[in-house]
Design an enzyme around this catalytic site. Structure first.
Site, mmCIF file in Angstrom:
data_model
loop_
_atom_site.group_PDB
_atom_site.id
_atom_site.type_symbol
_atom_site.label_atom_id
_atom_site.label_comp_id
_atom_site.label_asym_id
_atom_site.label_seq_id
_atom_site.Cartn_x
_atom_site.Cartn_y
_atom_site.Cartn_z
ATOM 1 N N ARG A 144 0.836 -1.204 0.000
ATOM 2 C CA ARG A 144 0.000 0.000 0.000
ATOM 3 C C ARG A 144 0.869 1.251 0.000
ATOM 4 N NH1 ARG A 144 -3.942 0.630 4.465
ATOM 5 N NH2 ARG A 144 -4.741 2.264 3.105
ATOM 6 N N CYS B 23 -0.391 6.673 8.798
ATOM 7 C CA CYS B 23 -0.737 5.374 8.219
ATOM 8 C C CYS B 23 -1.860 5.632 7.223
ATOM 9 C CB CYS B 23 -1.152 4.385 9.318
ATOM 10 S SG CYS B 23 -2.481 4.996 10.383
#
Length: 295
Positions: free
Chosen positions: A191, A250
């Site tokens: 990701r 994040c």
């Protein structure tokens, strides 16, 4: 205040079991289990089996605030509302709060950070989560305890000066390219590189951000690595930068708290959370996006 031991990072299953016996009136346990793909799963798991006396707090509904479309998937809750919710669970200023989950601490660390944010130091994550508790053969049950609020005896937790640093998107953008003020991204490497993005509409990362997957904080059994190992790991990521000059992010400000906890365990204190994280950052097309591996 009592002379009992106080825990500010981690607590083992044995320590929690001992505290249940020795000081139950100064202890509040919170199950934070969650599943991003199925928001009902954590509460369902809690109702099926949990540590005796544990309450449940839901990531979306209680550990996050309202979404606007531009403030990320898990914006911070209103601090006073959070304090009130914790009071309803019986939390006082001298309460030892213990957070746990079934996901390696990725959601429990959010509550750990939030309590520090409102100035409460006596909060720890159960090392290894429910799995460690059960592996040690401690009991679980399905009994949902009454909240003290229902008995008109809520806790008296007060909001105090924050113990957790916080930055916003403007500050992150201001220091883009400053290697002495690094951004550390807790997402999985794929990701981070901009691959296999399923949670946010844009793949990639904040330019210059360094990748430290939060699960790399854990050993094979799901407990945290030693302080020494975490210190060495993060020293490599920091590359000479000061922990207090570091910004943690994040996808939505949740697993970044896991890195914050790991750094605290390692004695690398002062890192700031970018709570909006990638989901907020990528909501503005004017903000730059990078893809590919660590710089």
């Amino acid at each position: 205040m009592s002379e009992r031991a106080r825990y500010a990072t981690l607590m083992t299953a044995a320590q929690l079991a001992a505290l249940q016996q020795s000081a139950p009136n100064t202890l509040v346990i919170v199950d934070c289990s969650f599943d991003l793909a199925n928001p009902a799963a954590g509460r369902d798991a809690y109702h099926a089996s949990h540590i005796p006396g544990a309450f449940y707090l839901h990531l979306d509904n209680e550990l996050s605030g309202p979404k606007t479309g531009t403030n990320g998937r898990h914006p911070l809750p209103d601090a006073d509302a959070l304090v009130a919710r914790l009071q309803a669970l019986g939390v006082n200023d001298d309460t030892q709060v213990v957070a746990y989950d079934r996901q390696g601490g990725m959601y429990a660390a959010r509550l750990w950070w939030l309590l520090r944010w409102v100035g409460h130091a006596d909060v720890a994550v159960l090392d290894g989560g429910l799995q460690a508790w059960e592996a040690a053969h401690y009991p679980v049950n399905k009994i949902v305890p009454d909240e003290p609020q229902l008995n008109a005896t809520p806790g008296k937790l007060t909001r105090k000066p924050s113990l957790a640093a916080l930055v916003n998107a403007d500050i992150v953008q201001k220091y883009l390219g400053h290697t002495d003020k690094p951004v550390i991204d807790a997402r999985a490497p794929d990701r981070y590189r901009g691959e296999n993005e399923t949670l946010d509409p844009v793949g990639g990362h904040i330019p210059g951000a360094r990748n430290r997957f939060f699960r790399d904080n854990l050993q094979a059994d799901g407990t945290f690595k030693s302080a020494e190992q975490l210190r060495a790991d993060f020293a490599a990521v920091l590359a000479g930068a000061k922990p207090a000059d570091t910004m943690l992010q994040c996808g939505s400000g949740v697993t970044a708290c896991h890195n914050a906890l790991a750094m605290e365990i390692a004695g690398l204190t002062g890192a700031a959370l970018y709570a909006g994280s990638w989901s907020e950052w990528c909501s503005d097309p004017a903000r730059p996006v990078a893809t590919g591996p660590n710089p």
